[in-house]
Design an enzyme around this catalytic site. Structure first.
Site, PDB file in Angstrom:
ATOM      1  N   CYS A   1     -28.982 -10.951  64.641  1.00  0.00           N
ATOM      2  CA  CYS A   1     -26.869 -10.763  64.753  1.00  0.00           C
ATOM      3  C   CYS A   1     -26.739 -12.943  64.577  1.00  0.00           C
ATOM      4  O   CYS A   1     -25.908 -13.044  64.484  1.00  0.00           O
ATOM      5  CB  CYS A   1     -26.757 -10.640  66.756  1.00  0.00           C
ATOM      6  SG  CYS A   1     -27.238  -9.015  66.289  1.00  0.00           S
TER       7      CYS A   1
ATOM      8  N   CYS B   1     -19.746  -2.076  69.614  1.00  0.00           N
ATOM      9  CA  CYS B   1     -18.987  -2.606  68.212  1.00  0.00           C
ATOM     10  C   CYS B   1     -20.540  -1.261  66.815  1.00  0.00           C
ATOM     11  O   CYS B   1     -20.508  -1.293  67.345  1.00  0.00           O
ATOM     12  CB  CYS B   1     -19.719  -3.893  68.007  1.00  0.00           C
ATOM     13  SG  CYS B   1     -21.560  -4.394  67.666  1.00  0.00           S
TER      14      CYS B   1
END
Lengths: 129, 374
Positions: free
Chosen positions: B80, B198
């Site tokens: 990420c 998310c």
């Protein structure tokens, strides 16, 4: 003939059931899991194999309601972290079984059948009250 | 970090775009960034591409589509934090004197659902010991266990970010939600409901860095990984020890970035932080030094993290509104913060923002913190 462990480097299966395979470093005074060539917390290279305790205390737990990629076993299932009996503290991620699990519960190690990477039946580890 | 300015930014919206390749999205973001900087692709001396799922030479495909080959092109993967890692390397190439002007971009096109990662061994996937949302949930469970944070507070984070997302035309979700709707959405892994997580998705973001020119300064940037021992760390170990004295990678990165910038948490006007799930955002607030552990409750009660509040957090809507295209997410934050520092963020503008902080953390426990100064 018992089923094979899901991975022989982390789990042994014999007539006594399943055993988590850990390591111990005299220099660092840490237990660890899974067993590593060196202590994963200090880098000490005097790791000796140890069989980890078959009991512990439940710390955190959740349910998995959505099958993760690569997993073909039953859903939902429970997942959590158990603090193994003994010192120093060692926390282990594990599948869980049992109703109304709560932090602080005493848990016991057992084997659980799940489909392996090639869909063959294998044994993994699970803690339950 | 001296003399590194962001002279142009570009973004392909985050969402789902059937039939549009990651390369094509990258081309859109890169062209926009170059246009803002007033240069062409052949005016940059190097390019750095962040991507986790883009495949071999993903950055080369984007530059190749723009006839921008011949320069060094670095493809960077750090989960990420891939875009953050690319930005750090790019900024260092300017700060060191190696280059005067470089391009940084991130691209991603991810399948729907729970992220699959070669990070885990096949046996671990088969044993059901790899579900990312469950590890997020266990971290959130710990927050609920050890602080006054409740599941309602987790929902309030979602409400805040989704409210911000309404004003972001580049976000995947542009509709506000209520606490009740968040709590009533599908339970994925208790305490995390669907709306608290998310969505992995698609998108691209790009920035141009230069030694000279106009634009915010990259005052500090640091990528750090975990110190071993925390069983709940983003490195997803199967075992851990007492972690009371173990510093989280986000804190390591923040301390480094603050020191480079000669600034501290009190100086920051606006923040974009990792909100993979609602609990992750609340953890980040404390790990970045924005509040003490447990102080998140007061911030939520005061509305201090809302646009219009004392220090807005995730004015873009965060990943909870935008979704998370891994390689692009960190640079998406930077694009947002550059617009905030320029005063061009429109309805979600944080008035008078001069110092901004971007934060990502993910697979491998890679954490990147960037401090930008207007």
């Amino acid at each position: 003939m018992p089923l094979p462990p899901i991975d022989p480097s982390v789990l042994r299966v014999d007539d006594g059931g399943v055993t988590l395979l850990g390591g111990w470093s005299e220099t660092s005074q840490f237990r660890h899991f899974p067993r590593s060539p060196v202590c994963p917390f200090t880098g000490a290279d005097d790791v000796v194999p140890v069989d980890l305790p078959r009991s512990g205390t439940l710390w955190l737990h959740t349910h998995v309601n959505l099958a993760p990629p690569g997993y073909t076993g039953p859903v939902p299932y429970q997942l959590g972290i158990v603090e193994l009996e003994g010192e120093p503290l060692l926390r282990v991620v594990s599948r869980l079984a049992g109703d109304n699990l709560a932090t602080g519960m005493q848990m016991q190690l057992d084997g659980e059948v799940v489909p392996g990477p090639h869909d063959e039946p294998t044994l993994t580890w699970v803690f339950h009250p | 970090m001296n003399g590194v300015r962001i002279t142009g930014v570009g973004l392909h919206p985050f969402g789902r775009f059937d039939g549009v390749t990651g390369t094509a999205m990258g081309v859109v973001a890169v062209r926009d960034a170059l246009a803002e900087a007033g240069i062409g692709v052949r005016d940059v001396q190097a390019a750095f591409c962040g991507t986790a799922y883009g495949g071999v030479a993903a950055g080369h495909r984007v530059l190749g589509a723009l006839a921008g080959t011949g320069i060094p092109i670095y493809d960077v993967e750090a989960g990420c934090a891939s875009g953050g890692a690319a930005l750090e390397l790019a900024a260092a190439s300017i700060a060191s004197g190696q280059h005067d002007r470089v391009l940084v971009f991130g691209i991603e096109k991810m399948p729907k659902g729970v992220i699959r990662s070669s990070f885990f061994a096949p046996w671990q996937e088969s044993a059901g010991l790899s579900p990312a949302p469950a590890f997020f949930a266990l971290r959130a469970q710990r927050l609920l266990l050890e602080t006054d944070i409740t599941v309602e507070h987790l929902a309030q984070v979602v409400v805040k970010n989704r409210r911000h997302g309404v004003a972001n035309p580049d976000a995947m979700f542009q509709k506000a939600v209520t606490v009740d709707q968040v709590l009533a959405s599908r339970m994925i892994c208790p305490p995390l409901t669907l709306f608290m997580l998310c969505s992995p998705n698609e998108g691209a973001a790009a920035v141009v860095l230069a030694r000279d020119g106009d634009g915010p300064t990259v005052a500090g940037i640091a990528l750090r990984s975990h110190l071993p021992g925390n069983v709940l760390g983003e490195d997803s170990p199967l075992g851990g020890i007492d972690d009371a004295a173990i510093t989280p990678p986000t804190t390591l990165a923040a301390q480094d970035a603050y020191a480079q910038a000669g600034l501290g948490p009190a100086d920051v006007d606006v923040v974009e932080c990792q909100d993979t799930d609602a609990g992750r955002e609340l953890l980040a607030w404390a790990e970045l030094g924005l509040c003490p552990t447990g102080g998140q409750v007061a911030i939520l009660a005061e509305g201090a993290a809302l646009v219009g509040g004392r220090r807005p957090i995730n004015p873009s809507g965060g990943l909870l509104s935008k979704g998370e295209p891994l390689g692009a997410s960190a640079l998406g934050q930077v694009v947002e913060l550059v617009r905030q520092l320029r005063g061009t963020a429109g309805a979600r503008q944080v008035p008078g923002a001069k110092v901004a902080l971007a934060h990502v953390i993910g697979r491998g426990a890679n954490a990147c913190v960037t401090v930008l100064v207007a």
